[in-house]
Design an enzyme around this catalytic site. Structure first.
Site, short mmCIF file in Angstrom:
data_model
loop_
_atom_site.label_atom_id
_atom_site.label_comp_id
_atom_site.label_asym_id
_atom_site.label_seq_id
_atom_site.Cartn_x
_atom_site.Cartn_y
_atom_site.Cartn_z
N HIS A 1 1.57 4.16 -3.04
CA HIS A 1 1.25 5.58 -2.90
C HIS A 1 2.18 6.45 -3.74
O HIS A 1 1.80 7.55 -4.17
CB HIS A 1 1.36 6.01 -1.43
CG HIS A 1 0.05 6.01 -0.70
ND1 HIS A 1 -1.09 6.57 -1.22
CD2 HIS A 1 -0.28 5.52 0.52
CE1 HIS A 1 -2.09 6.42 -0.36
NE2 HIS A 1 -1.63 5.78 0.70
N GLU B 1 -6.11 6.53 -1.70
CA GLU B 1 -6.02 5.38 -0.79
C GLU B 1 -6.54 4.12 -1.46
O GLU B 1 -6.02 3.02 -1.22
CB GLU B 1 -6.82 5.66 0.49
CG GLU B 1 -6.29 6.83 1.31
CD GLU B 1 -4.86 6.61 1.78
OE1 GLU B 1 -4.46 5.44 1.97
OE2 GLU B 1 -4.14 7.61 1.96
N ASP C 1 -4.58 0.69 -1.92
CA ASP C 1 -5.12 -0.57 -1.40
C ASP C 1 -5.10 -1.66 -2.47
O ASP C 1 -4.66 -2.79 -2.23
CB ASP C 1 -6.56 -0.37 -0.91
CG ASP C 1 -6.62 0.24 0.49
OD1 ASP C 1 -5.59 0.26 1.16
OD2 ASP C 1 -7.72 0.67 0.88
N HIS D 1 0.84 -1.20 0.00
CA HIS D 1 0.00 0.00 0.00
C HIS D 1 0.88 1.25 0.00
O HIS D 1 0.67 2.17 -0.81
CB HIS D 1 -0.90 -0.02 1.24
CG HIS D 1 -1.70 1.22 1.46
ND1 HIS D 1 -3.04 1.31 1.16
CD2 HIS D 1 -1.35 2.43 1.98
CE1 HIS D 1 -3.48 2.53 1.47
NE2 HIS D 1 -2.48 3.22 1.98
N GLU D 2 1.86 1.30 0.90
CA GLU D 2 2.70 2.49 0.99
C GLU D 2 3.57 2.66 -0.25
O GLU D 2 3.78 3.77 -0.73
CB GLU D 2 3.56 2.43 2.26
CG GLU D 2 2.77 2.39 3.56
CD GLU D 2 1.76 3.52 3.68
OE1 GLU D 2 1.98 4.61 3.11
OE2 GLU D 2 0.73 3.33 4.35
#
Length: 821
Positions: A660, A718, A722, A656-657
């Site tokens: 981003h 987000e 995800d 997820h990070e």
């Protein structure tokens, strides 16, 4: 004939001629009976066929038994029996509702009984794994802060215990009464009693109030935005230097020890993007007069809020005047409470209008950045009011912030201000609002902004008033214990020093390498997905892979926490005692903001995005870095016994990070963290087309408990992270098993494959329970509620559908899907 062990076997035909001829050749094998050859041949032939048949059956049975034995060994003998596996299995059993078809509702399948097993605390509006594990960390921190100082501990660590001790000393706070806040009101150019109450000797004909001086002093002393948002940020085009940014205020103050986050309905939404200009769905116009009409819920909140404001003002007046209140004063105080609420609502509307500007202009919010000199900003805001006289408003504000900081000599012609079209509109309409509003009312609003933050750090009576207000707005009972409240506040104030309590050198040798390996495999999986995409051209793929390779990772805790001299230097200038709670907080905050202002001319060096005690994870766009604090590397995010479970939990968070860095905001920043166009126009066009699918997909999620839909635009970044994070972690686990082999099975879940366990572990981390109020407030967040996060990601995952053999059209396999990576 065929030879077999020295015996001769004859083959017969239907007419039996071959038998006679064979007997003549070998009379010794025949005997006296002329028919013996034929009889023996038939018998031996039958016997041979039976032997062959039985042998084949026997071999097949042996093979089947072997396969069954091996399968049983795999299902029974190779079962993980470590305490970590047993804990994970027990949690699954208690949390899941296995009567639910996972292809219809995977959230109920994995989390159907979670809320019952993890009851929401009466003091909280919501509960999830993140908050539960954060509470566990805070209990550990509390125990550490309750211990006695030792001589071998660094001074900042000892100071955290002094701050905690002062926070716990409520008797001393009661003795001091409201006196501690009076000196700060004076420091901020504010009266002890608001002028608008008309109970002080003020000549309204000559009354003046320098509101810019007040808001600048508040920002300079403890970093809080009031009416004006100001920050020092890395230059978007050259992250090594700082620039001044001005615009909408950051109304989520971030003040440590602050539990007053209850009036979110009135406060301006926290800015979640780098420059705080994400658009929303609101299309309300700017309103510059008080609006008496409001929805029922807002009216209830407004009534409770106004009452709370009035009660605090009454307490201040009584304390300072030391006499009873006249009837006219009571009416003025009640009017003041209502006035504060209405002013807050007006500023909220101004901010909403600012947020909508980029959306209405169809401009890209991440590139909607303007460079303006102070003079240009002044001219822009002057167009909304009568021409100013003398020194400009904005020149005074900026100059006041840097007063008595010799390291910074401002050059207001060269020191450009960063702003945006939305921020500029806000500043213009703010000035218009101030000009058309009485100074006494502006003073009241600023006075309350300060008092609201500081009053809960005074007497037991003031904290009781606040708790009553909180209960009426949130429908929760009570509040955190004082010791946990203080531990949490100290952690917010001096997080790196507090993290000394959990930093462990063994982590650096044992756990950190495993997490780094996982991240390496996730990065490899992401790179493979990039290479196989069809919507990116070759050049864009190449630079995307370069950014992925350059992305830094900060895992666990900075090692310098354990180095005495380094941590002492990090907190140089902190001055606290064990008895003056409010002064301790203000002194540390003042030291922090002065250090930030002093570093304005220094080269910008990015560090950790948060303290190691934070159960969360972060991506910093301009650093091209992810931060994975030590606190999140615990069950149920990590240490689950099987890597299938670890990759399904912390692995998806790492992914997820990483993703981003390539979401709707991150894609604007190159590998060095600077904003520029580094993708081709065709790729950007394809990207926008694909992300519009996510906006539409998530906007269709309806929350019946609040009768509202998810905001697909607000949550886009987000949701992209995800979806990408899950897919990357899934294929990273495949890479792991290729080199490490098949894992043991989970006890009690032997019939589930490791791929299924991966998705079950992912589902488990998003289990939660929320009140209706919390759900409504969650719609203001850039993250979807846990249930929607789970459903949205897995509904878009072909890997999930294949793993659980879901049919198209089932609850978790919609007709249309969205995909980027």
């Amino acid at each position: 004939m065929l030879s077999n062990n020295g015996k001769v076997w004859t083959t017969a035909t239907d007419n039996g001629l071959s038998r006679a001829s064979t007997a003549a050749v070998h009379p010794t094998l025949v005997g006296d009976n002329p028919y013996a050859v034929g009889i023996q041949s038939r018998f031996r032939r039958k016997y041979f066929h039976k032997i062959i048949f039985i042998s084949l059956i026997f071999i097949i049975v042996i093979l089947l038994i072997g396969i069954i034995v091996l399968a049983c060994q795999d299902r029974m003998g190779n079962v993980c029996e470590t305490k970590e596996c047993l804990r994970a299995a027990a949690n699954f059993k208690l949390s899941m509702d296995q009567s639910v078809d996972p292809c219809e509702d995977f959230y109920k399948f994995t989390c159907g009984n979670w809320a019952e097993e993890h009851p929401r605390p009466d003091t909280s509006m919501s509960n999830d794994w993140f908050s539960e594990k954060q509470l566990k960390i805070m209990r550990h921190v509390r125990t550490f802060l309750q211990e006695n100082n030792t001589d071998d501990e660094p001074l900042p660590v000892q100071q955290t215990r002094n701050i905690f001790s002062a926070c716990m000393d409520t008797e001393e706070m009661d003795k001091l009464g409201l006196q501690p806040i009076y000196k700060y009101l004076k420091m901020f150019n504010l009266p002890i009693i608001p002028t608008i109450l008309n109970i002080t000797d003020v000549d309204y004909s000559t009354y003046t109030f320098d509101w810019i001086k007040s808001v600048a002093a508040i920002k300079r002393y403890f970093g809080m935005d009031v009416m004006i948002g100001f920050d020092l940020m890395p230059d978007p085009e050259n992250r090594s230097v700082f620039r001044m940014a001005i615009g909408t205020p950051e109304m989520d103050t971030g003040i440590p020890f602050n539990n007053n986050n209850l009036n979110k309905a009135q406060r301006i939404r926290k800015r979640l993007e780098v420059f705080g200009i994400r658009s929303t769905n609101s299309d309300e116009s700017v309103i510059l007069e008080e609006d008496e009409n409001s929805e029922d819920e807002e009216a209830l909140i407004g009534t409770a809020y106004g009452r709370y404001v009035s009660e605090v003002i009454s307490s201040v007046v009584l304390d300072h005047k030391n006499n009873s209140l006249g009837e006219n004063v009571v009416e003025d105080i009640l009017a003041a409470g209502k006035m504060v609420f209405n002013t807050t609502r007006i500023l909220y509307k101004l901010n909403q209008a600012a947020e909508n500007v980029s959306k209405e202009n169809n401009s890209d919010p991440m590139t909607d950045i303007m460079n303006m000199s102070v003079e240009e900003l002044q001219n822009s805001t002057d167009s909304y009011i009568a021409p100013h006289e003398g020194i400009s408003l904005w020149e005074r504000y900026v100059t006041l912030l840097f007063t008595d900081i010799p390291e910074v000599q401002l050059n207001l012609e060269k020191d450009k201000l960063l702003t945006s079209s939305g921020d500029l509109l806000y500043l213009q309409t703010l000035v218009e609002f101030v000009v058309n509003t009485s100074l006494a009312k502006i003073e009241l609003y600023i006075w309350w902004a300060v008092v609201e933050e500081l009053i809960i750090h005074t007497t037991t009576e003031m904290r009781s008033l606040h708790n009553q207000y909180a209960k009426s707005v949130t429908s929760t009972e009570g509040s955190l214990s004082r010791s946990l409240y203080c531990a949490n506040g100290v952690n917010q104030l001096m997080g790196m020093a507090v993290s000394y309590s959990i930093a462990d050198r063994a982590f650096l040798q044992q756990t950190k390498p495993n997490v780094e390996l996982m991240l390496t495999l996730i990065r490899t999986a992401f790179n493979n997905l990039v290479v196989t995409t069809t919507w990116m051209d070759a050049k864009t793929k190449a630079v995307t892979l370069e950014k992925s390779a350059a992305m830094k990772s900060l895992i666990g805790f900075p090692e310098w926490i354990l180095e005495k001299d380094t941590i002492i230097n990090f907190y140089k200038g902190v001055n606290v005692t064990n008895s003056t709670h409010l002064d301790n907080m203000m002194n540390v905050l003042h030291r922090n903001i002065l250090e930030k202002l002093t570093d304005f001319r220094n080269e910008n060096k990015f560090g950790w995005a948060t303290s190691p005690t934070n159960v969360n994870a972060f991506h910093t766009f301009q650093a091209n870095a992810i931060t994975i604090p030590l606190a999140i590397l615990q069950y149920p995010f990590y240490d689950l016994g099987l890597e299938a479970l670890n990759y399904g939990a912390i692995g998806t968070i790492l992914g997820h990070e990483l993703t981003h860095g390539f979401d709707d905001s991150g894609r604007h920043f190159d590998k060095n963290g600077n904003i520029r166009q580094w993708w081709s126009n065709r790729t950007i066009e394809e990207y926008i087309n694909r992300t519009s699918c996510f906006v539409k997909f998530y906007s269709n999620y309806f929350l019946p408990e609040v009768a509202d839909y998810i905001n697909g635009e607000l949550t886009l970044g987000e949701n992209i992270a995800d979806n990408g994070g899950l897919r990357e972690a899934f294929y990273a686990y495949k890479l792991y098993t290729q080199s490490h082999g098949r894992e043991f099975l989970l006890p009690g879940f032997e019939n589930y494959t490791h791929d299924q366990l991966f998705f079950m572990s992912y589902g488990n981390i998003w289990c939660e329970s929320m009140t209706t109020v919390a759900t409504k407030w969650a719609l203001e967040d850039s993250h979807c509620p846990g249930k929607i996060r789970l459903h949205g990601v897995l509904s878009n995952s072909p890997e999930f559908a294949q793993t659980f053999k879901c049919k198209k059209g089932s609850g978790m396999f919609p007709e249309e899907r969205c995909r980027l990576w």
